[in-house]
Design an enzyme around this catalytic site. Structure first.
Site, PDB file in Angstrom:
ATOM      1  N   GLY A 121       0.818  -1.071   0.166  1.00 46.17           N
ATOM      2  CA  GLY A 121      -0.266   0.107  -0.015  1.00 46.17           C
ATOM      3  C   GLY A 121       0.920   1.094   0.062  1.00 46.17           C
ATOM      4  N   THR A 123       0.191   4.069  -2.979  1.00 46.96           N
ATOM      5  CA  THR A 123      -0.365   5.270  -3.611  1.00 46.96           C
ATOM      6  C   THR A 123      -1.687   5.625  -2.945  1.00 46.96           C
ATOM      7  OG1 THR A 123       0.305   3.768  -5.616  1.00 46.96           O
ATOM      8  CG2 THR A 123      -0.955   5.692  -5.728  1.00 46.96           C
ATOM      9  N   GLU A 243      11.257  -4.866  -8.132  1.00 46.22           N
ATOM     10  CA  GLU A 243       9.745  -4.940  -8.698  1.00 46.22           C
ATOM     11  C   GLU A 243       9.957  -4.469 -10.372  1.00 46.22           C
ATOM     12  OE1 GLU A 243       7.639  -1.302  -7.942  1.00 46.22           O
ATOM     13  OE2 GLU A 243       5.791  -2.567  -7.187  1.00 46.22           O
TER      14      GLU A 243
HETATM   15  C1  FAD Z   1      -4.636  -1.572 -11.873  1.00 49.31           C
HETATM   16  C2  FAD Z   1      -3.686  -0.806 -10.779  1.00 49.31           C
HETATM   17  C3  FAD Z   1      -2.910  -1.548  -9.959  1.00 49.31           C
HETATM   18  C4  FAD Z   1      -2.098  -0.905  -8.965  1.00 49.31           C
HETATM   19  N1  FAD Z   1      -1.652  -1.380  -7.860  1.00 49.31           N
HETATM   20  C5  FAD Z   1      -0.951  -0.918  -6.869  1.00 49.31           C
HETATM   21  C6  FAD Z   1      -0.587  -1.504  -5.793  1.00 49.31           C
HETATM   22  O1  FAD Z   1      -0.815  -2.630  -5.471  1.00 49.31           O
HETATM   23  N2  FAD Z   1      -0.011  -0.682  -4.670  1.00 49.31           N
HETATM   24  C7  FAD Z   1       0.287   0.710  -4.911  1.00 49.31           C
HETATM   25  O2  FAD Z   1       0.661   1.342  -3.939  1.00 49.31           O
HETATM   26  N3  FAD Z   1      -0.280   1.550  -6.116  1.00 49.31           N
HETATM   27  C8  FAD Z   1      -0.658   0.546  -7.068  1.00 49.31           C
HETATM   28  N4  FAD Z   1      -0.959   1.244  -8.305  1.00 49.31           N
HETATM   29  C9  FAD Z   1      -0.982   2.679  -8.299  1.00 49.31           C
HETATM   30  C10 FAD Z   1       0.235   2.864  -9.530  1.00 49.31           C
HETATM   31  O3  FAD Z   1       1.453   2.831  -8.970  1.00 49.31           O
HETATM   32  C11 FAD Z   1       0.117   4.553  -9.880  1.00 49.31           C
HETATM   33  O4  FAD Z   1      -1.262   4.663 -10.757  1.00 49.31           O
HETATM   34  C12 FAD Z   1       1.157   5.055 -10.664  1.00 49.31           C
HETATM   35  O5  FAD Z   1       2.410   5.134 -10.064  1.00 49.31           O
HETATM   36  C13 FAD Z   1       0.534   6.412 -11.203  1.00 49.31           C
HETATM   37  O6  FAD Z   1       0.320   7.156 -10.037  1.00 49.31           O
HETATM   38  P1  FAD Z   1      -1.250   7.965 -10.555  1.00 49.31           P
HETATM   39  O7  FAD Z   1      -2.216   7.052 -11.029  1.00 49.31           O
HETATM   40  O8  FAD Z   1      -1.500   8.593  -9.237  1.00 49.31           O
HETATM   41  O9  FAD Z   1      -0.733   9.217 -11.379  1.00 49.31           O
HETATM   42  P2  FAD Z   1      -0.257  10.712 -11.312  1.00 49.31           P
HETATM   43  O10 FAD Z   1       0.733  10.522 -10.564  1.00 49.31           O
HETATM   44  O11 FAD Z   1      -1.682  11.375 -11.048  1.00 49.31           O
HETATM   45  O12 FAD Z   1      -0.119  10.688 -12.800  1.00 49.31           O
HETATM   46  C14 FAD Z   1      -0.865  10.866 -13.907  1.00 49.31           C
HETATM   47  C15 FAD Z   1      -0.093  11.123 -15.176  1.00 49.31           C
HETATM   48  O13 FAD Z   1       0.780  12.484 -15.072  1.00 49.31           O
HETATM   49  C16 FAD Z   1       2.127  11.940 -15.479  1.00 49.31           C
HETATM   50  N5  FAD Z   1       2.933  12.831 -14.462  1.00 49.31           N
HETATM   51  C17 FAD Z   1       2.819  13.126 -12.990  1.00 49.31           C
HETATM   52  N6  FAD Z   1       3.651  13.986 -12.884  1.00 49.31           N
HETATM   53  C18 FAD Z   1       4.395  14.038 -13.874  1.00 49.31           C
HETATM   54  C19 FAD Z   1       5.521  14.735 -14.109  1.00 49.31           C
HETATM   55  N7  FAD Z   1       6.264  15.493 -13.057  1.00 49.31           N
HETATM   56  N8  FAD Z   1       6.392  14.788 -14.988  1.00 49.31           N
HETATM   57  C20 FAD Z   1       5.769  14.224 -16.264  1.00 49.31           C
HETATM   58  N9  FAD Z   1       4.528  13.391 -16.184  1.00 49.31           N
HETATM   59  C21 FAD Z   1       3.847  13.461 -14.991  1.00 49.31           C
HETATM   60  C22 FAD Z   1       2.229  10.250 -15.313  1.00 49.31           C
HETATM   61  O14 FAD Z   1       3.281  10.219 -15.825  1.00 49.31           O
HETATM   62  C23 FAD Z   1       0.671  10.121 -15.265  1.00 49.31           C
HETATM   63  O15 FAD Z   1       0.920   9.574 -16.864  1.00 49.31           O
HETATM   64  C24 FAD Z   1      -1.915   0.545  -9.210  1.00 49.31           C
HETATM   65  C25 FAD Z   1      -2.291   1.356 -10.284  1.00 49.31           C
HETATM   66  C26 FAD Z   1      -3.392   0.403 -11.218  1.00 49.31           C
HETATM   67  C27 FAD Z   1      -3.889   1.297 -12.364  1.00 49.31           C
END
Ligand code: FAD
Length: 385
Positions: A121, A123, A243
């Protein structure tokens, strides 16, 4: 794949296990958005999920290289290792930073399958990729931490007994660096649900058993702290290379599956009195996808080799994840295009695998964040965020 495949026996054994879980098995689960319990049990019983657990704790003590081969073969067989891959790398945090008592109590049970450590956990909904800003707080009260906050996208929480949870234990305005003051707690999910923890499933475009977690003054014993309080971010970073290498290998497996299916179909499908694969417009994209998957595979083995030698491998692990995720996504597109209308039909499984492999452009780290890492830490460009 190395010229002489050193992992031939391992590959063959994993492939044999996967034969009992053919396309139809995964397709049915996908339709029902159900967890592959039987597959995970078979994998655990065969010892594969304990590949990285040392022998003294009941595992097989293999390296990340072998672990990556196992996950690659699952995806190459048409399955989805995403249902259980986290056990391999979350366990590493416990192994490297847990106390002797924690390791002795938990690792043998994780190795035997008695306990599932499948959930991680990190995100949060309001902070996303900006991990150090996370808001979930654990406040110490006597021999307990009281946890309050919210996590999102926490996969497999409904199918795991334990959750490695990243929380803030010192408020961000009281630390010198924002990476300080974060801690890792090993939460017993069975005891927590209904006592301060609520798990809410999120339905996604693929079958991924992901959830939202709500912590409403959940009490966690201090004995559940992994390592030292305040050092959680360092422990997190430690596990990320493993990972990334493992997920790169899954993408390589996906990429090979797409290329194999596209090639097979291109040979068999006759249109205009010739196999479609006789047309350069059809065969060249498949050939290019193959080349890119093989190139990504080399970077994956390079990163895995460095990891297993205990050498720094952050840049290679990140580059492997980026190259492999791009290669599998390209191969997925090519496979859909090659299959024409049948690329969209459930019974061919191409559309299912297409949805599954798309995830790796975003999770566990998005492509942009890897490029930002390479720009800053490999090329020395100014930090962009
Ligand atoms: C199906 C699924 C399973 C997952 N499983 C887990 C889990 O088990 N545990 C866990 O902790 N997390 C998990 N995640 C979370 C995953 O790690 C995050 O979705 C991922 O790290 C991106 O974070 P976010 O979704 O908040 O996107 P955001 O951080 O909101 O980013 C949105 C978009 O903006 C871009 N962006 C943001 N900041 C910048 C920047 N400075 N420069 C350029 N581009 C940028 C990103 O590249 C992305 O494309 C999971 C996600 C999914 C969809």
């Amino acid at each position: 794949m190395p010229a002489v495949d050193l992992y031939h026996d391992l590959r063959t054994a994993v492939r044999d296990l996967c034969k009992a879980f053919p396309d139809g098995y995964w397709r049915e689960l996908d339709g029902a958005r159900a967890y592959p319990d039987a597959f995970v049990k078979a994998l655990t019983d065969a010892g594969y999920l304990a590949a990285l657990i040392p022998e003294e704790y009941g595992g097989s003590g293999l390296g990340v290289t072998e672990a990556s081969v196992i996950l690659e073969e699952i995806n190459r067989s048409g399955g989805n290792a995403g249902a259980c891959h986290a056990q391999m790398y979350t366990m590493g945090t416990l192994l490297r930073h847990g106390s002797d008592a924690q390791k002795r109590a938990l690792l043998p049970k994780v190795a035997s399958g008695e306990l599932r450590l499948q959930a991680f956990g990190v995100t949060e909904p309001t902070t996303g990729s900006d991990t150090t800003q996370l808001k979930t707080m654990a406040v110490r009260k006597g021999d307990r931490y009281v946890v309050r906050g919210q996590k999102v996208w926490i996969s497999r929480a409904e199918h795991s007994d334990l959750l490695l949870l990243l929380v803030r234990t010192t408020p961000i305005d009281q630390v010198k660096k924002r990476t300080e003051g974060l801690s890792i707690l090993l939460v017993d999910l069975r005891a927590s649900v209904g006592h301060g923890l609520t798990i809410r499933p999120i339905r996604t475009m693929m079958n991924h058993a992901t959830t939202e977690l709500f912590f409403d003054d959940l009490e966690v014993p201090v004995s559940a702290l992994v390592g030292e309080e305040g050092q959680g971010f360092t422990y997190l970073i430690d596990g990320l290379n493993a990972e990334r290498i493992l997920i790169a290998a899954e993408c390589v497996g996906d990429g090979r599956w797409f290329v194999e299916r596209a090639t097979r179909y291109a040979k068999a499908r006759i249109v205009f009195n010739r196999p479609i694969g006789q047309n350069q417009g059809v065969q060249f994209p498949i050939a290019r996808a193959h080349v890119n998957v093989e190139a990504a595979d080399l970077m994956r083995f390079r990163a895995a080799e460095l990891f297993d030698r205990g050498e720094p491998c952050g840049r290679e692990a990140n580059m492997a994840k980026l190259l492999a995720a791009d290669a599998s996504w390209e191969a997925a597109n090519v496979a859909v295009q090659t299959h024409g209308g049948f690329g969209f039909a459930e019974e061919y499984d191409v559309e299912r695998k297409f949805r599954e492999t798309r995830l790796y452009q975003v999770a566990p780290i998005s492509t942009n964040l890897i490029l930002a890492y390479v720009a800053e830490h490999v090329l020395g460009l100014p930090r962009s965020y």
